[in-house]
Scaffold this active site. Structure first.
Site, PDB file in Angstrom:
ATOM      1  N   ALA A   1       0.803  -1.291  -0.134  1.00  0.00           N
ATOM      2  CA  ALA A   1      -0.074  -0.057   0.139  1.00  0.00           C
ATOM      3  C   ALA A   1       0.932   1.218  -0.167  1.00  0.00           C
ATOM      4  CB  ALA A   1      -0.909   0.183   1.280  1.00  0.00           C
ATOM      5  N   LYS A   2       0.187   2.360  -0.340  1.00  0.00           N
ATOM      6  CA  LYS A   2       1.080   3.443  -0.270  1.00  0.00           C
ATOM      7  C   LYS A   2       0.132   4.631  -0.051  1.00  0.00           C
ATOM      8  CE  LYS A   2       5.462   4.701  -0.505  1.00  0.00           C
ATOM      9  NZ  LYS A   2       6.607   3.865   0.083  1.00  0.00           N
ATOM     10  N   GLY A   3       0.386   5.853   0.431  1.00  0.00           N
ATOM     11  CA  GLY A   3      -0.630   7.025   0.462  1.00  0.00           C
ATOM     12  C   GLY A   3      -0.019   8.411   0.930  1.00  0.00           C
TER      13      GLY A   3
END
Ligand code: NAD
Length: 415
Positions: free
Chosen positions: A107-109
């Site tokens: 995931a990333k953000g």
């Protein structure tokens, strides 16, 4: 000034995926399943400024895949944060956690904002508002954020506190926390340490004598400075380093402990005694045994790849080499240790932190070092063996290993 190739991160990661998926003969249905992110969240982050005005930012969380475990990846605060780069970085996290075989997805953000303009109070309010907005989709068994560009242990502490207010004491909801709140000992230098382990293995395998090796490092932040320190401990000569303000060079080797102290005192490397200044371009093209890009994406591109003189490249940064440069380096027989392997030490120690938090125990630093060494060594050997057997680059081999692991997990779970 030389020409620069602008990197399209999403296209770059997809290209690497396609190369490996072709080599694996991946089933088209599984291929489609693994390419499309599981969930993309765009949220509104409203805060009151210190002056009492309302300001609204936009936050993102891209959750790429969770076939092998809860999703894992950094949260960054940056004005240029966009969904395309977050998508590419989220996918990289899926392949990275799979290549080192730790039970996470990717995931990333983060938040599109300029954190340099925030007071500490505003930074805290943005962090808490982000946790509140992402609350339904994050958690110790769902998606576990970590520090990234412009977020640090303090931000992780606020994330833990905000999440715990809603769900009870939950240190495993985030990694990269201060040690006082359950952060892993040795997390700060983990990526540099992991890089050094990989480089030792690669050097042994490729017949490069590290004790006589000349190392060049672009970027002297967390990853670059720790990698430099570990390299000198192995007896190598770090002959050039740079940060965003410029580079320094000494063919006899730089005293890295003194360079770290100088940078921390002066805020830059410029003017370090007994060294010559070197431009970013010249630094990348320096004649050396190992080049370690540890700063930005896309710095080795189609316009400078042909001028690289290193015998080996170790990608401590994420996506420092464009797909066009990759082809040129392959033609020049310069091996590239890919980012999803070379810089996986950070997420590996984050995994140790999560394990310790779930078990409510704390490991000593020497255990963290030993376990990290064992995972990184095994991972290098596995990637090298696929590369040798399948006659593909280390990057394609790392993706093949990772994609195969994720595909098997997805199939076993049922689509
Ligand atoms: P950092 O912010 O601590 O350091 C970045 C360094 O790059 C700084 O020294 C900065 O001055 C330098 N820099 C910026 N622009 C530059 C330029 N144009 N030329 C030369 N140097 C420049 O960041 P970090 O945590 O060390 O991360 C560096 C890279 O490693 C990033 O690509 C990051 O995504 C990747 N990475 C970091 C970790 C980690 O655990 N920190 C883990 C995996 C990957």
């Amino acid at each position: 000034m030389s020409e620069i190739e602008r990197i399209d991160f999403e296209k770059n990661t997809q290209f690497q995926f396609d190369l490996a998926a072709d080599a694996l003969g991946l089933d088209p249905e599984i291929r489609e399943l693994l390419c499309i992110p599981f969930r993309e969240v765009r949220v509104k982050i409203p805060i009151r400024t210190d002056e009492g005005r309302l300001k609204v930012f936009i936050g993102y969380r891209i959750q790429h895949n969770h076939a092998r475990g809860p999703m894992k990846g950094g949260l960054r605060f940056h004005p240029h944060l966009d969904i395309a780069e977050s998508r590419s970085l989220a996918a990289l996290m899926t392949w990275k956690t799979a290549v080192v075989n730790i039970p996470f997805g990717g995931a990333k953000g983060g938040v599109a904002c300029d954190p340099k303009r925030f007071s500490p109070g505003e930074r805290e309010r943005v962090t808490r508002a982000l946790v509140s907005a992402l609350d339904p989709v994050i958690g110790p068994h769902l998606d576990i954020p970590a520090p990234d560009v412009n977020t640090d242990a303090q931000v992780m502490a606020w994330i833990m506190d905000e999440y715990s207010r809603r769900h009870g004491h939950s240190p495993a909801c985030v990694t990269g926390k201060p040690v006082e709140l359950g952060g892993a000992k040795g997390r700060v230098e983990a990526t540099g340490r992991g890089c050094a382990v990989i480089l030792q293995e690669a050097a042994r395998n490729m017949g490069v004598d590290l004790a006589r090796g000349r190392i060049v490092i672009q970027g002297f932040g967390n990853v670059g400075s720790h990698t430099a320190r570990f390299m000198t401990e192995l007896g190598a000569r770090v002959i050039a380093v740079s940060d965003s303000q410029g580079g320094i060079f000494n063919p006899d080797g730089l005293p890295i402990a003194d360079v770290i102290a100088y940078k921390s005192e002066k805020g830059s490397l410029n003017g370090f005694p007994n060294s010559h200044p070197v431009t970013q371009e010249a630094l990348l093209e320096t004649d050396c045994d190992v080049l370690i890009p540890s700063a930005l994406g896309g710095v080795i591109h189609k316009f400078n790849a042909d001028r690289i003189k290193a015998r080996m490249i170790v990608e401590a940064a994420n996506s420092p080499t464009t797909m066009n440069a990759d082809k040129i380096l392959e033609q020049k027989s310069i091996p590239v240790i890919p980012d999803i392997l070379a810089n996986a030490g950070g997420v590996t120690v984050s995994y140790f932190e999560w394990v310790q938090n779930l078990q409510q125990i704390s490991w000593e630093e020497d255990r963290v070092g030993r376990e990290l060494q064992s995972i990184m060594t095994r991972s290098y050997q596995e990637v090298e063996s696929v590369s040798r057997e399948e006659k593909v680059t280390l990057r394609v081999a790392a993706y093949m290993l990772a994609i195969d692991r994720v595909a098997r997990a997805a199939r076993l779970r049922g689509i």
